[in-house]
Write a protein that holds these residues in place. Structure first.
Motif, PDB file in Angstrom:
ATOM      1  N   ASP A  54      -8.755  -7.083   0.434  1.00 14.52           N
ATOM      2  CA  ASP A  54      -7.710  -6.493  -0.402  1.00 14.52           C
ATOM      3  C   ASP A  54      -7.283  -7.458  -1.505  1.00 14.52           C
ATOM      4  O   ASP A  54      -7.109  -7.061  -2.660  1.00 14.52           O
ATOM      5  CB  ASP A  54      -6.500  -6.096   0.438  1.00 14.52           C
ATOM      6  CG  ASP A  54      -6.766  -4.899   1.330  1.00 14.52           C
ATOM      7  OD1 ASP A  54      -7.758  -4.171   1.092  1.00 14.52           O
ATOM      8  OD2 ASP A  54      -5.971  -4.684   2.272  1.00 14.52           O
ATOM      9  N   VAL A 110       0.846  -1.193   0.000  1.00 16.56           N
ATOM     10  CA  VAL A 110       0.000   0.000   0.000  1.00 16.56           C
ATOM     11  C   VAL A 110       0.874   1.232   0.000  1.00 16.56           C
ATOM     12  O   VAL A 110       2.045   1.189   0.371  1.00 16.56           O
ATOM     13  CB  VAL A 110      -0.932   0.027   1.239  1.00 16.56           C
ATOM     14  CG1 VAL A 110      -1.936  -1.091   1.184  1.00 16.56           C
ATOM     15  CG2 VAL A 110      -0.131  -0.047   2.519  1.00 16.56           C
ATOM     16  N   ASP A 111       0.294   2.340  -0.436  1.00  9.27           N
ATOM     17  CA  ASP A 111       1.073   3.570  -0.436  1.00  9.27           C
ATOM     18  C   ASP A 111       1.206   4.112   0.983  1.00  9.27           C
ATOM     19  O   ASP A 111       0.601   3.605   1.921  1.00  9.27           O
ATOM     20  CB  ASP A 111       0.463   4.606  -1.376  1.00  9.27           C
ATOM     21  CG  ASP A 111      -0.932   5.059  -0.956  1.00  9.27           C
ATOM     22  OD1 ASP A 111      -1.344   4.784   0.184  1.00  9.27           O
ATOM     23  OD2 ASP A 111      -1.601   5.707  -1.765  1.00  9.27           O
ATOM     24  N   GLU A 112       2.034   5.119   1.144  1.00  2.99           N
ATOM     25  CA  GLU A 112       2.354   5.643   2.472  1.00  2.99           C
ATOM     26  C   GLU A 112       1.118   6.184   3.189  1.00  2.99           C
ATOM     27  O   GLU A 112       0.939   5.948   4.389  1.00  2.99           O
ATOM     28  CB  GLU A 112       3.408   6.739   2.343  1.00  2.99           C
ATOM     29  CG  GLU A 112       3.955   7.207   3.661  1.00  2.99           C
ATOM     30  CD  GLU A 112       5.069   8.223   3.486  1.00  2.99           C
ATOM     31  OE1 GLU A 112       5.186   9.086   4.363  1.00  2.99           O
ATOM     32  OE2 GLU A 112       5.792   8.142   2.493  1.00  2.99           O
ATOM     33  N   ALA A 113       0.253   6.883   2.481  1.00  5.85           N
ATOM     34  CA  ALA A 113      -0.956   7.440   3.102  1.00  5.85           C
ATOM     35  C   ALA A 113      -1.866   6.320   3.613  1.00  5.85           C
ATOM     36  O   ALA A 113      -2.418   6.412   4.713  1.00  5.85           O
ATOM     37  CB  ALA A 113      -1.706   8.326   2.109  1.00  5.85           C
ATOM     38  N   GLU A 114      -1.999   5.261   2.821  1.00  9.24           N
ATOM     39  CA  GLU A 114      -2.831   4.128   3.229  1.00  9.24           C
ATOM     40  C   GLU A 114      -2.210   3.426   4.432  1.00  9.24           C
ATOM     41  O   GLU A 114      -2.914   3.012   5.352  1.00  9.24           O
ATOM     42  CB  GLU A 114      -3.015   3.144   2.067  1.00  9.24           C
ATOM     43  CG  GLU A 114      -3.834   1.918   2.404  1.00  9.24           C
ATOM     44  CD  GLU A 114      -5.287   2.182   2.746  1.00  9.24           C
ATOM     45  OE1 GLU A 114      -5.944   1.246   3.251  1.00  9.24           O
ATOM     46  OE2 GLU A 114      -5.781   3.302   2.540  1.00  9.24           O
ATOM     47  N   ALA A 115      -0.905   3.309   4.445  1.00 13.80           N
ATOM     48  CA  ALA A 115      -0.215   2.673   5.580  1.00 13.80           C
ATOM     49  C   ALA A 115      -0.439   3.481   6.857  1.00 13.80           C
ATOM     50  O   ALA A 115      -0.683   2.907   7.927  1.00 13.80           O
ATOM     51  CB  ALA A 115       1.278   2.541   5.284  1.00 13.80           C
ATOM     52  N   ARG A 116      -0.382   4.805   6.763  1.00 16.60           N
ATOM     53  CA  ARG A 116      -0.633   5.655   7.941  1.00 16.60           C
ATOM     54  C   ARG A 116      -2.080   5.518   8.399  1.00 16.60           C
ATOM     55  O   ARG A 116      -2.356   5.437   9.592  1.00 16.60           O
ATOM     56  CB  ARG A 116      -0.321   7.117   7.615  1.00 16.60           C
ATOM     57  CG  ARG A 116       1.159   7.431   7.596  1.00 16.60           C
ATOM     58  CD  ARG A 116       1.418   8.934   7.612  1.00 16.60           C
ATOM     59  NE  ARG A 116       0.729   9.661   6.560  1.00 16.60           N
ATOM     60  CZ  ARG A 116       1.247   9.932   5.363  1.00 16.60           C
ATOM     61  NH1 ARG A 116       2.452   9.555   5.062  1.00 16.60           N
ATOM     62  NH2 ARG A 116       0.542  10.602   4.469  1.00 16.60           N
ATOM     63  N   ARG A 117      -3.007   5.460   7.435  1.00 14.11           N
ATOM     64  CA  ARG A 117      -4.426   5.310   7.772  1.00 14.11           C
ATOM     65  C   ARG A 117      -4.657   3.992   8.502  1.00 14.11           C
ATOM     66  O   ARG A 117      -5.354   3.939   9.522  1.00 14.11           O
ATOM     67  CB  ARG A 117      -5.291   5.364   6.510  1.00 14.11           C
ATOM     68  CG  ARG A 117      -6.801   5.337   6.817  1.00 14.11           C
ATOM     69  CD  ARG A 117      -7.635   5.086   5.584  1.00 14.11           C
ATOM     70  NE  ARG A 117      -7.503   3.743   5.085  1.00 14.11           N
ATOM     71  CZ  ARG A 117      -8.114   2.674   5.605  1.00 14.11           C
ATOM     72  NH1 ARG A 117      -8.892   2.793   6.639  1.00 14.11           N
ATOM     73  NH2 ARG A 117      -7.943   1.477   5.078  1.00 14.11           N
ATOM     74  N   ARG A 118      -4.038   2.929   8.001  1.00 20.05           N
ATOM     75  CA  ARG A 118      -4.194   1.618   8.639  1.00 20.05           C
ATOM     76  C   ARG A 118      -3.573   1.608  10.032  1.00 20.05           C
ATOM     77  O   ARG A 118      -4.112   0.997  10.944  1.00 20.05           O
ATOM     78  CB  ARG A 118      -3.576   0.528   7.780  1.00 20.05           C
ATOM     79  CG  ARG A 118      -4.404   0.213   6.562  1.00 20.05           C
ATOM     80  CD  ARG A 118      -3.843  -0.926   5.803  1.00 20.05           C
ATOM     81  NE  ARG A 118      -4.651  -1.190   4.616  1.00 20.05           N
ATOM     82  CZ  ARG A 118      -4.435  -2.178   3.780  1.00 20.05           C
ATOM     83  NH1 ARG A 118      -3.443  -3.017   3.996  1.00 20.05           N
ATOM     84  NH2 ARG A 118      -5.208  -2.346   2.736  1.00 20.05           N
ATOM     85  N   GLN A 148      -9.945  -7.937   6.266  1.00 21.02           N
ATOM     86  CA  GLN A 148      -9.353  -6.845   5.499  1.00 21.02           C
ATOM     87  C   GLN A 148      -8.354  -7.392   4.481  1.00 21.02           C
ATOM     88  O   GLN A 148      -8.354  -6.971   3.322  1.00 21.02           O
ATOM     89  CB  GLN A 148      -8.668  -5.847   6.432  1.00 21.02           C
ATOM     90  CG  GLN A 148      -8.113  -4.639   5.705  1.00 21.02           C
ATOM     91  CD  GLN A 148      -7.440  -3.670   6.651  1.00 21.02           C
ATOM     92  OE1 GLN A 148      -6.886  -4.071   7.675  1.00 21.02           O
ATOM     93  NE2 GLN A 148      -7.499  -2.403   6.320  1.00 21.02           N
TER      94      GLN A 148
END
Length: 79
Positions: free
Chosen positions: A57, A22-30, A53
């Motif tokens: 995915d 996943v991209d960085e933003a998605e990783a932070r969200r998770r 989840q």
């Protein structure tokens, strides 16, 4: 004491789950979601959620691959 054991067990189990890249933003969200879940849900519920989840995915990636294959078959010049 049992909660600590469950948390340790959950951490061990979640490290074994292979989630898609996943991209960085998605990783932070998770990561934020996981922190919120730890405070709100029992370990067994968190484990079930993580497995669902990961499965979601994976199925989404499979669907996208099928859609790309169909698009390539319809018009190979565009792909």
């Amino acid at each position: 004491m049992a909660t600590t054991d469950r948390s340790a067990n959950l951490s061990e189990q979640t490290s074994k789950i292979n989630l898609p890249a996943v991209d960085e933003a998605e990783a932070r969200r998770r990561a934020r979601l996981m922190e919120a879940m730890k405070a709100q849900y029992r370990a067994d519920q968190q484990e079930k959620f993580l497995h669902l989840q990961a499965e979601t995915d994976s199925l989404l990636q499979q669907l996208k691959a099928i859609q790309q294959q169909k698009a390539a078959q319809r018009d190979p010049v565009l792909v």
